[in-house]
Motif scaffolding. Structure first.
Motif, PDB file in Angstrom:
ATOM      1  N   GLY A   1      31.043  67.079  41.819  1.00 14.91           N
ATOM      2  CA  GLY A   1      31.871  66.012  42.355  1.00 14.91           C
ATOM      3  C   GLY A   1      31.993  64.790  41.484  1.00 14.91           C
ATOM      4  O   GLY A   1      32.633  63.816  41.865  1.00 14.91           O
TER       5      GLY A   1
ATOM      6  N   HIS B   1      35.504  63.361  40.849  1.00 14.54           N
ATOM      7  CA  HIS B   1      36.328  62.937  41.967  1.00 14.54           C
ATOM      8  C   HIS B   1      36.761  61.481  41.803  1.00 14.54           C
ATOM      9  O   HIS B   1      35.964  60.614  41.446  1.00 14.54           O
ATOM     10  CB  HIS B   1      35.556  63.047  43.283  1.00 14.54           C
ATOM     11  CG  HIS B   1      35.822  64.301  44.043  1.00 14.54           C
ATOM     12  ND1 HIS B   1      37.089  64.689  44.430  1.00 14.54           N
ATOM     13  CD2 HIS B   1      34.971  65.255  44.512  1.00 14.54           C
ATOM     14  CE1 HIS B   1      37.005  65.831  45.099  1.00 14.54           C
ATOM     15  NE2 HIS B   1      35.737  66.203  45.154  1.00 14.54           N
TER      16      HIS B   1
ATOM     17  N   SER C   1      41.123  61.718  45.467  1.00 10.05           N
ATOM     18  CA  SER C   1      40.896  63.170  45.519  1.00 10.05           C
ATOM     19  C   SER C   1      39.760  63.520  46.474  1.00 10.05           C
ATOM     20  O   SER C   1      39.770  64.582  47.107  1.00 10.05           O
ATOM     21  CB  SER C   1      40.599  63.717  44.119  1.00 10.05           C
ATOM     22  OG  SER C   1      39.352  63.259  43.628  1.00 10.05           O
ATOM     23  N   ALA C   2      38.776  62.614  46.604  1.00  6.38           N
ATOM     24  CA  ALA C   2      37.669  62.860  47.531  1.00  6.38           C
ATOM     25  C   ALA C   2      38.156  62.845  48.975  1.00  6.38           C
ATOM     26  O   ALA C   2      37.779  63.700  49.787  1.00  6.38           O
ATOM     27  CB  ALA C   2      36.575  61.808  47.326  1.00  6.38           C
TER      28      ALA C   2
ATOM     29  N   ASP D   1      40.046  65.970  49.745  1.00 10.90           N
ATOM     30  CA  ASP D   1      39.162  67.115  49.976  1.00 10.90           C
ATOM     31  C   ASP D   1      38.712  67.160  51.432  1.00 10.90           C
ATOM     32  O   ASP D   1      38.603  68.237  52.040  1.00 10.90           O
ATOM     33  CB  ASP D   1      37.948  67.027  49.049  1.00 10.90           C
ATOM     34  CG  ASP D   1      37.460  68.400  48.604  1.00 10.90           C
ATOM     35  OD1 ASP D   1      37.531  69.333  49.427  1.00 10.90           O
ATOM     36  OD2 ASP D   1      37.024  68.537  47.455  1.00 10.90           O
TER      37      ASP D   1
ATOM     38  N   ALA E   1      32.491  65.689  47.581  1.00  7.66           N
ATOM     39  CA  ALA E   1      33.459  64.604  47.689  1.00  7.66           C
ATOM     40  C   ALA E   1      32.828  63.368  48.300  1.00  7.66           C
ATOM     41  O   ALA E   1      33.017  62.242  47.801  1.00  7.66           O
ATOM     42  CB  ALA E   1      34.651  65.057  48.541  1.00  7.66           C
TER      43      ALA E   1
ATOM     44  N   SER F   1      30.012  61.693  46.142  1.00  6.57           N
ATOM     45  CA  SER F   1      30.539  61.106  44.907  1.00  6.57           C
ATOM     46  C   SER F   1      31.008  59.680  45.147  1.00  6.57           C
ATOM     47  O   SER F   1      31.157  58.899  44.207  1.00  6.57           O
ATOM     48  CB  SER F   1      31.716  61.941  44.387  1.00  6.57           C
ATOM     49  OG  SER F   1      32.895  61.730  45.154  1.00  6.57           O
TER      50      SER F   1
ATOM     51  N   GLU G   1      37.457  69.606  42.005  1.00  7.00           N
ATOM     52  CA  GLU G   1      38.064  68.520  42.771  1.00  7.00           C
ATOM     53  C   GLU G   1      39.446  68.888  43.304  1.00  7.00           C
ATOM     54  O   GLU G   1      40.068  68.099  44.011  1.00  7.00           O
ATOM     55  CB  GLU G   1      38.168  67.261  41.907  1.00  7.00           C
ATOM     56  CG  GLU G   1      36.840  66.642  41.522  1.00  7.00           C
ATOM     57  CD  GLU G   1      36.122  67.437  40.425  1.00  7.00           C
ATOM     58  OE1 GLU G   1      34.880  67.447  40.407  1.00  7.00           O
ATOM     59  OE2 GLU G   1      36.826  68.066  39.596  1.00  7.00           O
TER      60      GLU G   1
ATOM     61  N   SER H   1      42.170  68.985  41.786  1.00  5.62           N
ATOM     62  CA  SER H   1      43.153  68.021  41.299  1.00  5.62           C
ATOM     63  C   SER H   1      43.725  68.435  39.951  1.00  5.62           C
ATOM     64  O   SER H   1      44.343  67.645  39.257  1.00  5.62           O
ATOM     65  CB  SER H   1      42.511  66.635  41.165  1.00  5.62           C
ATOM     66  OG  SER H   1      41.402  66.671  40.285  1.00  5.62           O
TER      67      SER H   1
END
Length: 512
Positions: A23, A26, A30-31, A34, A102, A105, A330, A332
């Motif tokens: 993570g 991230h 993006s976290a 998720d 996620a 992080s 991630e 992404s």
């Protein structure tokens, strides 16, 4: 080489250092995305992302959904690094560590409150300092959290994921700086979620909203609904040749990929601009189960070039196509293998169009756009009379339009209040670059909130800046501008009188 005999086996729990290894790439956006994946997989139709405030400081975040929820055993599995669940054919989950990776992080503590049909509500907590230790949250506290969610939808079944002690939130700063941070952070999040889940939002399978919650007042601000930002959402006009379906062959199967040349005349639309970097979002956009994984990357097919700024490719990953793609943890970004790259380069479309033909047509659109370039929308900057947070929001919005909008350097304009002898709504002072508002109408136009806040009536002030801003640029207003000012002033003052009468009628019973 002969294989050795095995005498036994044991399961080894992961070391606590695992939290630092997963993570780490991230971003905040993006976290959160998720966590939304988990909500969608749980069948949630509503997902609320809530910033938690205490004493005007954002101290945490909750993601609240009305999905199927988790019972105690399922929640235990979800909180363990050494366990992954079975994913269904339509699930967005991929690695089995998204919730933990996620969350930790971004924050020091992760709490989950959940309720599943026919099960006792359950809650768990893990901390970044000891991520393999799972704490059980008191059942009564879980029930209170779910009942008190007040997200505008039932959480009879559903889940709350809570980040406590977030490390990326701005807390040790002035209120002005915190407001600027929050404005920027929430806007980026709205854009990111709007892109990532645009297909689901557009088809109505999920509704995403964002709000703030004041812990002292136990009340929330007005929720903002996340709107779909479609990177292929241009209007097809006339006999345009795109989008086109191209066919490529891989693993002995014929497959489809959609190729697009975004019309240059529509390059100011949010779907092209994509947070102010439209030209950078060229190339392949990859979807997995309607979730956007990659927001434009040529994957080695061609070298990125400004002449391809209108070229976009939409590729949906089928289950068997996934073996040719590496998805980062991630979710992404992706990486194609050489077989998929070569297959795409060999794709053909209608009338024997090749991939190189597609690139040439995109380059032609770019060249044509340069001969008919639209002048950007030019705006004056707001200054005194506007909060620092609103000024920062305006700056980000203008920046998000890229080349289509820009502030005029050095042309800040104040919109402020002062007493006047006339009943005119406003007065211009071009020497001090100020639009003065008549304090006679202040209590009417700011909702009766008093006159202590210099940043009040932001909607009215913003409208005046848009209407009159051009009159403050360059030389003093000419005859046409002065004539406009006279007419507009009479109209606006008449409207202010009407608003004043309505205000008196509304408050008559309270003042007698």
């Amino acid at each position: 080489m002969p294989e050795p005999r095995l005498q036994g086996s044991k399961t080894v729990a992961p070391d606590e250092s695992i939290v630092h290894a997963v993570g780490r790439s991230h971003s905040f956006e993006s976290a959160v995305a998720d966590l939304v994946d988990n909500s969608v997989d749980a069948g949630a139709r509503n997902v609320l992302i809530r910033f938690m405030r205490s004493d005007s400081v954002v101290i945490g975040l909750r993601v609240i959904d009305n999905g199927s929820g988790m019972d105690s055993a399922t929640l235990d599995s979800a909180m363990q690094y050494a366990r992954t669940r079975e994913y269904g054919a339509g699930d967005l989950g991929h690695f089995g560590i998204g919730l933990k990776a996620a969350s930790l992080s971004q924050a020091d503590t992760l709490r989950v409150y959940s309720s599943a049909a026919g099960a006792v509500p359950a809650g768990r907590q893990i901390d970044r300092i000891s991520p393999t230790t799972v704490h059980t949250i008191d059942t009564e506290a879980v029930v209170d959290a779910l009942r008190g969610a007040k997200g505008g939808f039932s959480t009879a079944t559903g889940t709350i994921v809570e980040w406590s002690a977030p490390r990326s939130f701005l807390v040790d700063a002035s209120m002005s700086d915190r407001e600027i941070w929050f404005s920027s952070t929430s806007r980026k999040l709205i854009t990111h979620l709007g892109m990532t889940f645009h297909r689901m939002i557009a088809n109505g399978s999920v509704t995403l909203t964002i709000d703030e919650w004041d812990l002292e007042l136990e009340d929330g601000g007005f929720p903002i609904e996340v709107l779909a930002v479609n990177p292929f959402g241009y209007e097809i006009v006339g006999g345009a040749g795109f989008p086109e379906q191209f066919t490529f062959t891989l693993d002995g199967k014929s497959r489809i990929v959609d190729l697009h040349v975004w019309p240059a005349a529509q390059a100011t639309l949010p779907g092209y601009v994509l947070a102010g970097r439209g030209a950078e979002h060229q190339g392949v956009f990859v979807y997995r189960r309607d979730r956007l994984l990659s927001t434009g990357d040529w994957q080695g097919l061609v070298h990125p070039d400004v002449k391809y700024r209108f070229a976009r490719v939409s590729l949906d990953l089928s289950a068997d196509l996934e073996q040719h793609v590496t998805i980062n943890p991630e979710k992404s970004g992706v990486e194609f293998d050489s077989e998929l790259r070569q297959a795409l380069l060999s794709a053909t479309g209608p009338n024997s169009l090749t991939f190189q033909d597609f690139l040439s047509l995109a380059a032609s659109e770019y060249r044509e756009s340069k001969t008919h370039a639209l002048q950007p929308t030019r705006l004056v900057k707001p200054d005194r009379g506007f909060s620092a947070g609103l000024q920062a929001t305006f700056a980000e919005i203008v920046e998000s339009f890229g080349e289509a909008a820009q502030f005029i350097d050095g042309d800040e304009v104040d919109v402020r209040w002062r007493a006047m002898t006339s009943d005119d709504l406003l007065h211009f002072d071009f020497n001090t670059r100020t639009i003065w508002l008549n304090t006679r109408y202040r209590h009417v136009l700011n909702g009766g909130l008093g006159s202590e806040d210099n940043d009040d009536a932001p909607l009215l002030k913003s409208l005046l800046l848009l209407v009159y801003g051009a009159h403050f640029t360059g030389a003093r207003p000419g005859p046409k501008e002065r004539a406009d000012q006279r007419v507009w002033l009479r109209l606006l003052t008449a409207a202010a009188h009407s608003e004043e009468r309505r205000y008196r009628e509304r408050t008559k019973g309270h003042t007698e």
